[in-house]
Design an enzyme around this catalytic site. Structure first.
Site, short mmCIF file in Angstrom:
data_model
loop_
_atom_site.label_atom_id
_atom_site.label_comp_id
_atom_site.label_asym_id
_atom_site.label_seq_id
_atom_site.Cartn_x
_atom_site.Cartn_y
_atom_site.Cartn_z
N CYS A 302 17.41 37.13 -3.13
CA CYS A 302 19.11 37.53 -2.07
C CYS A 302 18.90 38.95 -1.35
CB CYS A 302 19.74 37.38 -2.76
SG CYS A 302 20.29 35.90 -3.37
N ASP A 303 17.74 39.59 -1.63
CA ASP A 303 17.43 40.91 -0.71
C ASP A 303 16.46 40.89 0.56
OD1 ASP A 303 18.39 43.30 -1.58
OD2 ASP A 303 17.01 44.49 -2.30
N ALA A 304 15.86 40.03 0.94
CA ALA A 304 15.31 39.99 1.77
C ALA A 304 16.57 39.91 3.05
CB ALA A 304 14.60 38.68 2.18
#
Length: 412
Positions: A302-304
């Site tokens: 989810c940290d892209a």
């Protein structure tokens, strides 16, 4: 007398622009007259957000680009204190750290010695493993390893040490104008995110085993400190010298401040990145972007965000850089499920399905059958790739494997 409030930006051995700070502290960016015979008007010489024109860019756009070269907090404030600067002093920080940035840019005072296109690695300072360990331990006080002749900048929030690997395999501090070749990331200090090194190592190796273009990584230890060592794709060796390769992240390319790196905060979207690749890259770059997006969903990353997608400036065009910061955040129960970039309007990773990824891709201009083939082929390869990666590396953490298996299950 040369003004101390002017910095030169060098690219591949030539000065191409200057950054000036006026008495009110506002910045401007101006291309030098000498380069207009070498590039077409509007060319993204330094950045897509700063195309070649005969005018000065204002404070906001200038700061957006330059701030994205500097580390985020708390490292930024720590470095500012070292040089007795205000953390908001972008100009001052780059005056101290700009000679070694991400990509090929060298930022320095106009009267400093001209930087060489290729650097002699022998000018770097060799260090043994114990010294590397001491630098890793000192990262909270000396971010990026700055000190002892090292002046270097790199974006990001996580602690990291930048080193140069010599031809004989030894590590060295990037001194004497020598670029760093590797980024060493120790464990994330936030105790809510344990085994981060093994998490990233597994995900990067899994991506490679699945056929994605990713940076080369190693898992190393220095005095029992585990690190993920990432080989920089913006550096290359040539005839015994180290060459910098020009690049910029999506925030820089679109002209967005580092504080807006997440789409939920006004940051870049996948469609904006795809639009750049459509104009300056190739169809293969769009396919690579689609593969990376699909893989991120499959591992629960989810940290892209906008600073985890980079564009490499090459003579033949602008290309999507290899994946370089892949991690399953979903395996940590406390991490938000909201993705750094949305997919077909969906914001949380657990709601994404293949048809929504495909619809996102067709919105970039990829034909339906090509999008379907890319997504479903990758998803079909993943279970075997997971098994192969476990066979190679072992199981780093049961929660990580359960999360990836669960995400693959949702997508297949």
């Amino acid at each position: 007398m040369v003004s101390t409030d002017s910095l030169a930006i060098w690219l591949e051995g030539e000065p191409v622009a200057r950054v000036e700070r006026n008495s009110q502290g506002r910045l401007s960016f101006t291309y030098l007259d000498s380069i207009f015979d070498r590039f077409n008007p509007g060319a993204p010489v330094v950045s897509l957000s700063l195309p070649l024109v005969r005018k000065s860019y204002p404070n906001a756009l200038t700061k957006y680009f330059l701030d994205n070269l500097l580390p985020e907090e708390p490292a930024r404030s720590t470095l500012a204190a070292r040089f007795r600067l205000d953390p908001s002093d972008t100009f001052g920080l780059l005056s101290e750290l700009g000679k070694e940035c991400a990509g090929a840019l060298v930022i320095q005072h106009l009267d400093d010695q001209s930087p060489l296109v290729g650097a002699d690695p022998s000018l770097a300072t060799p260090v043994d493993d114990k010294t590397v360990a001491s630098h890793l331990q000192a990262l909270p006080q000396s971010p990026l390893g700055v000190g002892n002749g090292v002046r270097i900048s790199l974006a990001g929030a996580q602690n990291k040490l930048l080193l140069t690997r010599l031809e004989d395999g030894r590590w060295a501090l990037p001194t004497g104008g020598v670029p760093s070749t590797h980024i060493l990331k120790p464990p994330i200090t936030d105790q809510r995110f344990p085994f981060s090194v093994d998490n990233k190592y597994f995900c990067m190796r899994l991506a490679s085993n699945t056929g994605l273009a990713v940076a080369e990584v190693e898992r190393l230890e220095f005095d029992d400190i585990p690190v993920l060592a990432i080989k920089r794709f913006d550096r290359r060796g040539e005839d015994g010298r180290l060459i910098r390769i020009h690049q910029e992240d999506a925030c820089q390319a679109i002209g967005i401040p580092v504080t807006h790196k997440y789409q939920a905060n006004g940051g870049p979207s996948l469609k904006q990145i795809a639009r750049i690749l459509s104009e300056y890259g190739t169809h293969d770059d769009l396919i690579s972007l689609l593969e990376l997006v699909t893989f991120n969903v499959a591992i629960g990353n989810c940290d892209a965000h906008g600073k985890n997608f980079t564009l490499v400036h090459l003579p033949e065009g602008i290309r999507l850089a290899p994946g370089y910061d892949l991690m399953s955040t979903l395996c940590y129960a406390q991490h938000d499920k909201q993705m750094g970039m949305f997919i077909d309007g969906i914001q949380t990773v657990d709601r994404v399905r293949p048809e929504r990824i495909i619809k996102e891709a067709t919105g970039w201009g990829i034909r339906q059958h090509n999008a379907e083939e890319t997504v479903y082929t990758l998803l079909e390869r993943l279970p075997e790739s997971v098994a192969a990666t476990i066979n190679d590396l072992g199981t780093p953490n049961e929660a990580l494997i359960r999360t990836i298996d669960s995400q693959i299950g949702l997508l297949t």
